[in-house]
Scaffold this active site. Sequence first.
Site, PDB file in Angstrom:
ATOM      1  N   ASP A  41       0.832  -1.192   0.000  1.00  0.00           N
ATOM      2  CA  ASP A  41       0.000   0.000   0.000  1.00  0.00           C
ATOM      3  C   ASP A  41       0.872   1.249   0.000  1.00  0.00           C
ATOM      4  O   ASP A  41       2.046   1.197   0.373  1.00  0.00           O
ATOM      5  CB  ASP A  41      -0.882   0.020   1.259  1.00  0.00           C
ATOM      6  CG  ASP A  41      -1.868  -1.135   1.270  1.00  0.00           C
ATOM      7  OD1 ASP A  41      -2.222  -1.627   0.185  1.00  0.00           O
ATOM      8  OD2 ASP A  41      -2.283  -1.535   2.375  1.00  0.00           O
ATOM      9  N   LYS A  62      -5.010   2.620  -3.068  1.00  0.00           N
ATOM     10  CA  LYS A  62      -4.990   4.057  -2.899  1.00  0.00           C
ATOM     11  C   LYS A  62      -5.106   4.372  -1.428  1.00  0.00           C
ATOM     12  O   LYS A  62      -5.556   3.550  -0.643  1.00  0.00           O
ATOM     13  CB  LYS A  62      -6.168   4.682  -3.650  1.00  0.00           C
ATOM     14  CG  LYS A  62      -6.080   4.479  -5.146  1.00  0.00           C
ATOM     15  CD  LYS A  62      -7.317   5.024  -5.819  1.00  0.00           C
ATOM     16  CE  LYS A  62      -7.321   4.624  -7.291  1.00  0.00           C
ATOM     17  NZ  LYS A  62      -8.650   4.782  -7.877  1.00  0.00           N
ATOM     18  N   MET A 175      -8.561   6.329  10.221  1.00  0.00           N
ATOM     19  CA  MET A 175      -8.838   7.148   9.029  1.00  0.00           C
ATOM     20  C   MET A 175      -9.785   8.286   9.380  1.00  0.00           C
ATOM     21  O   MET A 175     -10.796   8.508   8.740  1.00  0.00           O
ATOM     22  CB  MET A 175      -9.421   6.267   7.919  1.00  0.00           C
ATOM     23  CG  MET A 175      -8.408   5.225   7.429  1.00  0.00           C
ATOM     24  SD  MET A 175      -9.154   3.872   6.456  1.00  0.00           S
ATOM     25  CE  MET A 175      -9.452   2.618   7.715  1.00  0.00           C
TER      26      MET A 175
END
Lengths: 256, 256
Positions: A41, A62, A175
């Site tokens: 990643d 992504k 996140m």
Amino acid sequence: MKPNSAIAPKVYLVGAGPGAADLLTLRAARLLARADIVFHDALVHADVLAMAPQARLVLVGKRSGRLSTAQRFINRQLVDAAGRYRCVVRLKGGDPMLFGRAQEEIGALREAGIAVEIVPGISAGFGASAEVGQSLTRRGLSRSVIFLTPAVGTGEARHEWAQAARHADTVVLYMAGRQAQDIADGLIGAGLLPQRPAVLIENATLPGQRIIPTTLAGLPLAARQLADGPALILIGDVYAELIGLAAATTPRSAAA
Amino acid sequence: MKPNSAIAPKVYLVGAGPGAADLLTLRAARLLARADIVFHDALVHADVLAMAPQARLVLVGKRSGRLSTAQRFINRQLVDAAGRYRCVVRLKGGDPMLFGRAQEEIGALREAGIAVEIVPGISAGFGASAEVGQSLTRRGLSRSVIFLTPAVGTGEARHEWAQAARHADTVVLYMAGRQAQDIADGLIGAGLLPQRPAVLIENATLPGQRIIPTTLAGLPLAARQLADGPALILIGDVYAELIGLAAATTPRSAAA
């Protein structure tokens, strides 16, 4: 690039840990040292990739909002590589089994008859907790910890997300840096007190690390101090002393 | 046993990981290699302790039900050692910041003016997930994971514990093997469906590992197969395929 005819094809799904290269496991480091190809990643640090000196490095995925077509392409690349390379590593930030969409890759590999071995990694929440210096659990204060990603602005899912967070003693949001306002609104709307202690942490365990103690209501303002690194939000009574409060003075919600 | 006069005293609080010695981090392994004294829990495997060949090994704590007087004695031992040894390691199973009572030791050390550096470890839930081969989260199925210890038979705490577990998508219960009946009763009482998929895992990542897929209602019977090792319980839709169900056929509760 060695042909792989004599041995059964296998892919190693490996956790790259929270950031710092020496927070990989010994097992992960040994696999990287002999890897022929590594699919990684964008968030995996260059120092970690340097631990696979022989490997062809392939950047996949992504940082956010990966499309399912892209996921299918990754699955296909992994299956192809398993037939062509001796030691294939799929390297994911943190632990591969938490917020890594691992199951889609595991499913595709198994369907193709390829064995999958999973090597755990230190998830970001643990790297962050070590740096913040506050235990996620504490006798008499916290016996449950929830790890989640916020589902903001999506009706039913938003409600469920906030309810789940409301019922746990300590909350770790992944996140989360760019959604601080929605997170604060959602949790206060679900009944958590605005003055509940919170910590924002960016680039945990890496040189650019930033730790910002605040409160639930203070999260949006605190988030403006963040740069562009991955960020976690920690919420709970266990963080009270970081903002100068005694833990007992901060009930979880008005109802508590 | 080297006098520690020139350098500031420090204790390393280090995660020993879920069991297998090669699941320690590189940072933890390097610290053990140079440790002069290691205070460790009973659950830390002999292969891990062998990574500290120079160190005096001190067994502290109990496998369950450690008394607070015992904790105070551990705190005192750590403070004393920091003044006498160059490299003092406190080694805890899994990650030190989850269910490790770390805060009591951190507090005692800081109060005595001793620096504490925390090195994260792979918590048992991640070691178990790697072995079970099912991601804790999955797109469309699980976006939250709660880690908790059951509080059984204690009125209010029991209620809170079950409510917290009920609102998360995936549940990981630590120190759960002997309380399978109470756990099943508590969660079904809180509204989870008896047929909800569950996995019992004992000695995760070690040679004596045992993985038993079952359901919430089946946990007590499954737990009779356990030996005396540390056991975790995993509960959630993500385990449906282990018991031959499609995930979509298993709503979390009658209300869902």
